[in-house]
Design a protein around this motif. Structure first.
Motif, short mmCIF file in Angstrom:
data_model
loop_
_atom_site.label_atom_id
_atom_site.label_comp_id
_atom_site.label_asym_id
_atom_site.label_seq_id
_atom_site.Cartn_x
_atom_site.Cartn_y
_atom_site.Cartn_z
N ARG A 1 0.84 -1.22 0.00
CA ARG A 1 0.00 0.00 0.00
C ARG A 1 0.87 1.26 0.00
NH1 ARG A 1 -4.35 -2.32 4.46
NH2 ARG A 1 -5.62 -3.48 2.94
N LYS B 1 -0.39 3.54 10.69
CA LYS B 1 -1.81 3.49 11.05
C LYS B 1 -2.68 3.44 9.79
CE LYS B 1 -1.98 5.79 15.56
NZ LYS B 1 -2.29 7.04 16.27
N ALA B 2 -2.36 4.30 8.82
CA ALA B 2 -3.15 4.37 7.58
C ALA B 2 -3.03 3.08 6.78
CB ALA B 2 -2.70 5.56 6.74
N LEU C 1 -2.39 0.11 7.80
CA LEU C 1 -3.08 -1.00 8.46
C LEU C 1 -4.59 -0.94 8.17
CD1 LEU C 1 -1.19 -1.10 11.86
CD2 LEU C 1 -1.40 -3.03 10.28
N GLU C 2 -5.08 0.26 7.83
CA GLU C 2 -6.51 0.39 7.48
C GLU C 2 -6.75 -0.08 6.05
OE1 GLU C 2 -8.74 4.00 8.45
OE2 GLU C 2 -7.19 4.47 9.93
N ASN C 3 -6.42 0.74 5.09
CA ASN C 3 -6.64 0.40 3.68
C ASN C 3 -5.95 1.41 2.77
OD1 ASN C 3 -8.35 2.72 3.64
ND2 ASN C 3 -10.04 1.45 4.40
N LYS D 1 -7.24 3.56 0.76
CA LYS D 1 -7.88 4.87 0.79
C LYS D 1 -7.30 5.73 1.92
CE LYS D 1 -12.56 6.87 0.98
NZ LYS D 1 -12.90 7.21 2.36
N ALA D 2 -7.08 5.12 3.08
CA ALA D 2 -6.53 5.85 4.23
C ALA D 2 -5.13 6.37 3.93
CB ALA D 2 -6.52 4.96 5.47
#
Length: 347
Positions: free
Chosen positions: A83, A301-302, A304-306, A308-309
């Protein structure tokens, strides 16, 4: 004692889990809250004229911040790094990879980065090895490592406190200066020496500057504190937990480390990281003389979300930097070098 593959993976997963725990953050110790940018009520430009781009050798970067080295070699790492690498490729910002130490002993470990590279062929990846590995590894082996990554630069990280508090640590730094100098002469890409959150004294910087390195990333106290992270891997009754408590605020702040670097030389590029959480803090460090600013925990942190984050974090950081530039009357990143737009603000 060498780690098994499963022990290594568990250590890396511990690191991610604990790095996101507020207790491992040296909150408020970076010195950035004492730095104030000078407001310009009438900037002599339009906002759309603000240019946040900069460069790394001949490569144009869209922003003056980069993704600091974080993690590799465990189950979650490929998705996290893919990502981030896709963003690095799309937006053309630098991305430090997690430690490549495992790849020196296990050639299979390189597949993780090969897969990431496949997904993001244009990503601007920076290799990463600890000083203990640099001391022990022949230069041609390091060269092969960065070639397999197609790295544009190499971070050598210095982490004496972490190595002392890590049960599997290798606090073997004798010969470090010589090893760095030897490597800079042989490596085909620029070398950047970085701390991991405890900063740099002037004496250390003076010695490093004579070794042919491209830059220092001062990575000072103020963000994720790896002494604390290692301590929290032990239970409260264990010796390493207790000793880590003693050293929980150890280090030189990000701001002090940057000032140390700028006092010695204006010529050698200085990168700054350590507790940077937004674009305003990024602009403060640029105003104080940093050439690039590293950010880690918010990206983790972002990621680990997806996807888009990750994209949204980039846009947020970029807009914050540009607003800080506009509101200080700074049109491009280079102007920070010639205008003094910051001052101390003691609370």
């Amino acid at each position: 004692m060498s780690e098994s593959s499963s022990q290594f993976e568990k250590r890396k997963q511990d690191h991610i889990r604990i790095a996101l725990d507020p207790r491992s953050q040296a909150e408020g110790l970076s010195g950035l809250d004492k730095v104030q940018l000078t407001h310009e009520a009438l900037p002599n430009m339009n906002f759309e004229e603000v240019d946040s781009s900069t460069s790394f050798f001949s490569t144009k970067l869209s922003a003056p911040f980069f993704i600091s080295s974080m993690t590799a070699g465990h189950e979650q790492a490929p998705e996290i790094n893919a990502r981030l690498a896709r963003l690095s490729a799309e937006k053309q910002i630098l991305m430090g990879v997690g430690s490549q130490r495992r790849e020196l002993a296990d050639s299979e470990a390189r597949n993780e980065w090969k897969e990431v590279r496949k997904q993001a062929p244009r990503a601007l990846l920076m290799g990463n090895l600890g000083i203990a590995q640099i001391i022990r590894t022949p230069a041609d082996q390091v060269q092969a490592l960065v070639e397999s990554l197609e790295a544009v630069g190499l971070f050598i990280h210095l982490n004496p406190l972490q190595e002392c508090l890590q049960p599997e640590g290798t606090p073997e730094f004798r010969g470090g200066y010589e090893a760095i100098e030897k490597l800079t002469k042989k490596l085909s890409i620029p070398v950047i020496v970085k701390e991991v959150g405890c900063g740099f004294s002037q004496d250390t910087l003076k010695r490093l500057y004579s070794l042919g390195i491209h830059a220092v990333d001062v990575s000072g106290l103020g963000g994720t504190h790896w002494g604390r992270v290692e301590g929290y891997r032990s239970s409260e009754e264990e010796l390493l937990f207790q000793v880590a408590k003693t050293f929980e605020n150890w280090g030189l702040s990000t701001v002090q480390s940057l000032l140390n670097a700028k006092e010695i030389s204006e010529k050698i590029p200085v990168w700054a990281s350590g507790g940077v959480r937004d674009g305003l803090q990024t602009a403060k460090l640029l105003a104080m003389g940093a050439d690039l600013v590293g950010i880690a925990q918010p990206w983790l942190k972002a990621a680990l979300e997806n996807e888009k984050a990750v994209a949204e974090l980039y846009e947020k950081l970029l807009l914050e930097v540009k607003i800080a530039m506009f509101c200080t009357g700074v049109q491009n990143v280079g102007d920070f070098k010639t205008k003094r737009v910051w001052k101390w603000h003691e609370h």
